[in-house]
Design a protein around this motif. Structure first.
Motif, PDB file in Angstrom:
ATOM      1  N   GLY A 144      79.523  66.323  54.498  1.00 50.97           N
ATOM      2  CA  GLY A 144      78.490  67.483  54.581  1.00 50.97           C
ATOM      3  C   GLY A 144      77.317  67.214  55.463  1.00 50.97           C
ATOM      4  N   HIS A 145      77.225  65.785  56.235  1.00 51.28           N
ATOM      5  CA  HIS A 145      76.529  65.702  57.177  1.00 51.28           C
ATOM      6  C   HIS A 145      77.130  66.402  58.418  1.00 51.28           C
ATOM      7  CE1 HIS A 145      74.009  62.041  55.626  1.00 51.28           C
ATOM      8  NE2 HIS A 145      74.288  63.074  54.644  1.00 51.28           N
ATOM      9  N   TYR A 146      76.457  66.150  59.591  1.00 50.79           N
ATOM     10  CA  TYR A 146      76.853  66.834  60.829  1.00 50.79           C
ATOM     11  C   TYR A 146      77.370  65.752  62.123  1.00 50.79           C
ATOM     12  CZ  TYR A 146      75.405  71.110  58.714  1.00 50.79           C
ATOM     13  OH  TYR A 146      75.141  71.927  57.836  1.00 50.79           O
ATOM     14  N   LEU A 147      78.154  65.921  62.656  1.00 49.12           N
ATOM     15  CA  LEU A 147      78.890  65.286  63.831  1.00 49.12           C
ATOM     16  C   LEU A 147      78.834  65.955  65.107  1.00 49.12           C
ATOM     17  CD1 LEU A 147      81.652  62.852  63.795  1.00 49.12           C
ATOM     18  CD2 LEU A 147      81.338  64.823  65.657  1.00 49.12           C
ATOM     19  N   TYR A 148      78.242  65.311  66.202  1.00 49.30           N
ATOM     20  CA  TYR A 148      78.393  66.018  67.554  1.00 49.30           C
ATOM     21  C   TYR A 148      78.845  65.077  68.432  1.00 49.30           C
ATOM     22  CZ  TYR A 148      74.603  68.860  65.508  1.00 49.30           C
ATOM     23  OH  TYR A 148      74.232  69.760  64.231  1.00 49.30           O
ATOM     24  N   ALA A 149      79.854  65.787  69.436  1.00 43.12           N
ATOM     25  CA  ALA A 149      80.658  64.679  70.254  1.00 43.12           C
ATOM     26  C   ALA A 149      80.773  65.524  71.671  1.00 43.12           C
ATOM     27  CB  ALA A 149      81.965  64.498  69.608  1.00 43.12           C
ATOM     28  N   LEU A 189      71.356  69.771  64.181  1.00 41.82           N
ATOM     29  CA  LEU A 189      70.466  69.279  65.041  1.00 41.82           C
ATOM     30  C   LEU A 189      70.249  70.485  66.099  1.00 41.82           C
ATOM     31  CD1 LEU A 189      71.681  65.714  66.259  1.00 41.82           C
ATOM     32  CD2 LEU A 189      69.880  66.243  64.790  1.00 41.82           C
ATOM     33  N   SER A 190      68.967  70.452  66.806  1.00 38.15           N
ATOM     34  CA  SER A 190      68.675  71.520  67.631  1.00 38.15           C
ATOM     35  C   SER A 190      67.927  70.736  68.736  1.00 38.15           C
ATOM     36  CB  SER A 190      68.244  72.615  67.145  1.00 38.15           C
ATOM     37  OG  SER A 190      66.698  72.426  66.490  1.00 38.15           O
ATOM     38  N   LEU A 191      67.703  71.358  69.895  1.00 37.14           N
ATOM     39  CA  LEU A 191      67.124  70.755  70.950  1.00 37.14           C
ATOM     40  C   LEU A 191      65.547  71.490  71.017  1.00 37.14           C
ATOM     41  CD1 LEU A 191      69.471  71.170  73.971  1.00 37.14           C
ATOM     42  CD2 LEU A 191      68.880  69.222  72.575  1.00 37.14           C
ATOM     43  N   ASP A 248      64.834  59.995  65.856  1.00 38.32           N
ATOM     44  CA  ASP A 248      64.615  59.314  64.483  1.00 38.32           C
ATOM     45  C   ASP A 248      65.834  59.927  63.594  1.00 38.32           C
ATOM     46  OD1 ASP A 248      63.458  61.919  64.622  1.00 38.32           O
ATOM     47  OD2 ASP A 248      61.883  61.306  63.271  1.00 38.32           O
ATOM     48  N   ARG A 249      66.507  61.200  64.014  1.00 34.57           N
ATOM     49  CA  ARG A 249      67.547  61.778  63.014  1.00 34.57           C
ATOM     50  C   ARG A 249      68.818  61.646  63.266  1.00 34.57           C
ATOM     51  NH1 ARG A 249      66.522  67.504  63.306  1.00 34.57           N
ATOM     52  NH2 ARG A 249      67.992  67.411  61.675  1.00 34.57           N
ATOM     53  N   ALA A 270      73.425  63.479  74.691  1.00 35.07           N
ATOM     54  CA  ALA A 270      72.129  62.841  75.456  1.00 35.07           C
ATOM     55  C   ALA A 270      70.766  63.649  74.890  1.00 35.07           C
ATOM     56  CB  ALA A 270      72.359  62.506  76.682  1.00 35.07           C
ATOM     57  N   ASP A 271      71.043  64.705  75.203  1.00 33.77           N
ATOM     58  CA  ASP A 271      69.663  65.759  75.020  1.00 33.77           C
ATOM     59  C   ASP A 271      69.476  65.738  73.346  1.00 33.77           C
ATOM     60  OD1 ASP A 271      69.463  65.975  77.616  1.00 33.77           O
ATOM     61  OD2 ASP A 271      70.474  68.205  77.594  1.00 33.77           O
ATOM     62  N   LEU A 272      70.542  65.843  72.595  1.00 34.45           N
ATOM     63  CA  LEU A 272      70.099  65.751  71.129  1.00 34.45           C
ATOM     64  C   LEU A 272      69.526  64.574  70.551  1.00 34.45           C
ATOM     65  CD1 LEU A 272      73.412  67.587  69.940  1.00 34.45           C
ATOM     66  CD2 LEU A 272      71.135  68.453  69.880  1.00 34.45           C
ATOM     67  N   CYS A 273      70.207  63.448  71.099  1.00 33.95           N
ATOM     68  CA  CYS A 273      69.511  62.157  70.816  1.00 33.95           C
ATOM     69  C   CYS A 273      68.117  61.963  71.332  1.00 33.95           C
ATOM     70  CB  CYS A 273      70.066  60.864  71.680  1.00 33.95           C
ATOM     71  SG  CYS A 273      71.667  60.459  70.662  1.00 33.95           S
TER      72      CYS A 273
END
Length: 160
Positions: free
Chosen positions: A141-146, A158-160, A14-15, A6-9
């Motif tokens: 090569g892309h990134y996934l966060y769960a 991604l970063s906050l 836009d990313r 949620a925070d990463l979103c």
């Protein structure tokens, strides 16, 4: 980095692309992330095993199993391989089995559901290609966060 989708979103609106809420969490890690490796298989987990036998380097294996609900593509033996070889997580557009054992392992696992039947073993499938399900394209090569709130994907870390 502690993963909170949620925070990463919010910080990277836009990313990121957000997977439709269709998968459940089964692994012992409820939050995980890493660079994506992809497989496309159908009711055959031979390539899943060979991929998880290789060094994971904190990557996430995304398996497009065609949404099949007729057998499992990942079980406890493959989850142990993931843990022992340093995979951060496994995302399955299909089913897993041995969910009770997997829930106690140090790996993130998301899937459509569970099924007690094992898959066939013909070695048919494709590796390292873009796969699409749940409204998201998963590029190697892309990134996934769960985490408990869902799964997000971005082209870069991604970063906050």
């Amino acid at each position: 980095m502690e993963i909170q989708t949620a925070d990463l979103c919010d910080a990277n609106e836009d990313r990121v692309r957000v997977l439709e809420p269709m998968l459940a969490s089964y692994g012992g890690l409820h939050a995980f992330g890493g660079q994506i490796t992809t497989l496309k298989v159908f009711e055959d987990n031979t390539l899943v095993r060979s991929t998880l036998e290789s060094p994971g380097n904190s990557r996430v294996l995304v398996i497009d199993g065609g949404g099949s609900m007729r057998c499992a593509l990942v079980g406890d033996q493959l989850a142990v391989l993931a843990v022992n070889n340093g995979w951060a997580g496994i995302v399955v557009y299909g089913c897993i089995r041995d969910s009770k054992a997997i829930a106690n392992m140090n790996v993130g696992v998301f899937a459509l559901g569970t099924h007690p039947r094992k898959s066939i073993k013909k070695g048919v499938g494709e590796t390292e290609l873009t796969v699409t399900f749940g409204g998201v394209d998963f590029h190697p090569g892309h990134y996934l966060y769960a985490d408990e709130d869902g799964i997000i994907v971005s082209a870069s870390p991604l970063s906050l």
